[in-house]
Design an enzyme around this catalytic site. Structure first.
Site, PDB file in Angstrom:
ATOM      1  N   GLU A 291       4.498  -7.394   3.241  1.00 17.26           N
ATOM      2  CA  GLU A 291       4.788  -8.175   4.443  1.00 17.26           C
ATOM      3  C   GLU A 291       4.208  -7.527   5.690  1.00 17.26           C
ATOM      4  O   GLU A 291       3.798  -8.227   6.623  1.00 17.26           O
ATOM      5  CB  GLU A 291       6.312  -8.364   4.595  1.00 17.26           C
ATOM      6  CG  GLU A 291       6.928  -9.263   3.545  1.00 17.26           C
ATOM      7  CD  GLU A 291       7.271  -8.564   2.230  1.00 17.26           C
ATOM      8  OE1 GLU A 291       7.937  -9.197   1.392  1.00 17.26           O
ATOM      9  OE2 GLU A 291       6.876  -7.381   2.020  1.00 17.26           O
TER      10      GLU A 291
ATOM     11  N   VAL B  55       0.871  -1.172   0.000  1.00 18.35           N
ATOM     12  CA  VAL B  55       0.000   0.000   0.000  1.00 18.35           C
ATOM     13  C   VAL B  55       0.908   1.222   0.000  1.00 18.35           C
ATOM     14  O   VAL B  55       1.560   1.521   1.008  1.00 18.35           O
ATOM     15  CB  VAL B  55      -0.935   0.013   1.234  1.00 18.35           C
ATOM     16  CG1 VAL B  55      -1.801   1.270   1.237  1.00 18.35           C
ATOM     17  CG2 VAL B  55      -1.794  -1.243   1.268  1.00 18.35           C
TER      18      VAL B  55
ATOM     19  N   CYS C 124      11.916  -6.395   5.443  1.00 19.88           N
ATOM     20  CA  CYS C 124      10.834  -7.364   5.553  1.00 19.88           C
ATOM     21  C   CYS C 124      11.330  -8.724   6.032  1.00 19.88           C
ATOM     22  O   CYS C 124      10.605  -9.446   6.718  1.00 19.88           O
ATOM     23  CB  CYS C 124      10.089  -7.467   4.234  1.00 19.88           C
ATOM     24  SG  CYS C 124       9.132  -5.961   3.906  1.00 19.88           S
TER      25      CYS C 124
END
Length: 134
Positions: A62, A50, A96
């Site tokens: 993630e 996003v 991540c």
């Protein structure tokens, strides 16, 4: 593939990640990402990236997956896959990988373009919660 990776349906998990990717919000980079993970209790959790006009505030897929994990009851991730807008496999960025380490640990199996690998090979000598108790 050996052990837990051998009998696991990675293609089904990739399909779930591709579906999650279809919900990505990536108007700035044009690079949608979807992820899916299997939890130790059998649930599947997902996430998509996003973006935000202020790139530093964008959320990796993630982050959404970990949020879904916690929202749906917590647990430990056991299997993880990540795909791009074409459905091709990706590997998580360093940030991540650290996030996945917190919620899956060194034995989390990652579906990568080079095959299934434990997170310990993707994030060697990782810093984790155990370091904070010393």
């Amino acid at each position: 593939m050996t052990g837990a990776a051998a009998g696991f349906d990675w293609e089904a998990l990739r399909a779930v990640a591709r579906e999650a990717m279809s919900h990505a919000y990536a108007p700035y980079s044009g690079y949608p990402v979807g992820v899916a993970g299997r939890v130790d209790d059998g649930r599947t959790v997902t996430g998509c990236n996003v973006e935000n006009a202020s790139y530093g505030l964008s959320l990796c897929a993630e982050c959404g997956l970990v949020s879904d994990l916690q929202r749906s009851g917590g647990g430990r991730l056991t299997h993880f896959t990540c795909v791009d807008g074409e459905g091709a496999l990706l590997v998580p960025c360093g940030r991540c990988r650290q996030l996945l380490y917190e919620f899956g640990g060194p034995d989390l199996l990652l579906d990568t373009p080079e095959g299934v690998l434990p997170l310990s090979e993707m994030l060697p000598q990782a810093f984790g919660p155990a370091h904070l108790t010393k």
